[in-house]
Design an enzyme around this catalytic site. Structure first.
Site, short mmCIF file in Angstrom:
data_model
loop_
_atom_site.label_atom_id
_atom_site.label_comp_id
_atom_site.label_asym_id
_atom_site.label_seq_id
_atom_site.Cartn_x
_atom_site.Cartn_y
_atom_site.Cartn_z
CG MET A 104 -14.44 -1.00 -3.31
SD MET A 104 -14.38 -2.61 -1.07
CE MET A 104 -14.24 -0.98 -0.75
CG HIS A 133 -13.28 6.97 -7.46
ND1 HIS A 133 -14.72 6.61 -6.34
CD2 HIS A 133 -12.83 5.79 -7.42
CE1 HIS A 133 -13.68 6.32 -5.36
NE2 HIS A 133 -13.23 5.31 -5.90
#
Length: 279
Positions: free
Chosen positions: A27, A34
């Protein structure tokens, strides 16, 4: 690096790729957690696709959706620094959902009814809806998810087994800040002082894990509640010890079963989650 926002352009681009395709759904508001997923995907696939999409249907609190950080330019710069061959798909809500922005109803054998599911009604229907849309559109060989959202990871694995094509779900270890706080896009919403203090969450999980070796779940849960009841600027929403596979709360420890401790804490109004393997 290729940035794509439309479905048709994405499919056309994917038609030209050869070999295995790894997907990292995000997102945005990317951080080292990430990037660890992206690096893992790069090491295991010929092509890597990162999606950046703040999914509205998984937010049961409109304020939470409004607060969620959106940093596309910064995200692209980070990804480019990792590998210039990454494909980035950053669609609009309309591009992914069309005119009807709603969740599907799923049955996950109870995986979605405890912990996050109990405190965030409809959350996992929203997660599964957008993840299924991405899986069916992209058809990756592997998809990478972090263990920080361990309950989500188990639900996505359940979802993947229902799809009419082969897909391997890869769970990746939690990446932590220096003081132990699990890396999260929400961390940037904390003051610097609280960001350091929130390391207490992981310190408490580690102590709970040690206690679980000799104490029952009830005593461990009571300890965690006591720790946070003493904190004026942190509020414990829940701490639960559950079976890793079924996510059912442990009543009595059994041999040959893996257990995990799950926690959610509000700090300065920001909701932080974490978990730890208990044995």
């Amino acid at each position: 690096m290729k940035l794509i926002s439309g479905r048709k352009e994405l499919l056309k681009h994917l038609d030209s790729h050869k070999g295995t395709l790894g997907l990292v759904p995000t997102m945005g508001a990317l951080h080292e957690g990430h990037l660890s997923l992206v690096k893992k995907a790069i090491s295991e696939n010929d092509t890597v696709l990162v999606t950046i999409f703040v999914n509205p249907t998984q937010f049961n609190n409109p304020e939470d959706l409004e607060k969620y950080p959106k940093t596309l330019e910064e995200d692209l710069s980070l990804l480019n620094s990792v590998d210039q061959g990454i494909i980035v798909f950053a669609p609009s809500i309309e591009e992914l959902y069309g005119e009807e922005v709603t969740s599907k109803e799923y049955f996950f054998d109870g995986l979605d009814k405890v912990m996050e599911g109990a405190f965030r009604p409809g959350h996992f229907n929203g997660v599964a809806t957008v993840v299924q849309k991405l899986f069916e559109l992209i058809r990756p060989d592997k998809a990478y998810f972090g263990e920080k959202d361990f309950q989500q990871l188990q639900i996505v694995r359940n979802l993947a087994r229902t799809l009419p094509f082969s897909l391997q779900i890869v769970g990746c270890p939690i990446v932590r800040e220096a003081q132990g706080l699990a890396m999260s896009s929400r961390n940037r919403l904390l003051s610097e002082e609280m960001r350091k203090k929130a390391g207490l969450i992981y310190q408490t999980l580690e102590k709970a894990r040690c206690m679980f070796g000799t104490e029952n779940a009830t005593k461990v849960i009571a300890y965690v509640k006591e720790v946070f009841s003493a904190q004026k600027d942190m509020d414990l929403e829940y701490f639960q010890i559950a079976d890793e596979e079924t996510l059912t709360p442990v009543m009595k420890k059994q041999k040959n079963r893996k257990y995990r401790g799950f926690i959610a804490v509000y700090a300065e109004g920001i909701r932080l989650i974490d978990n730890i393997a208990m044995n």
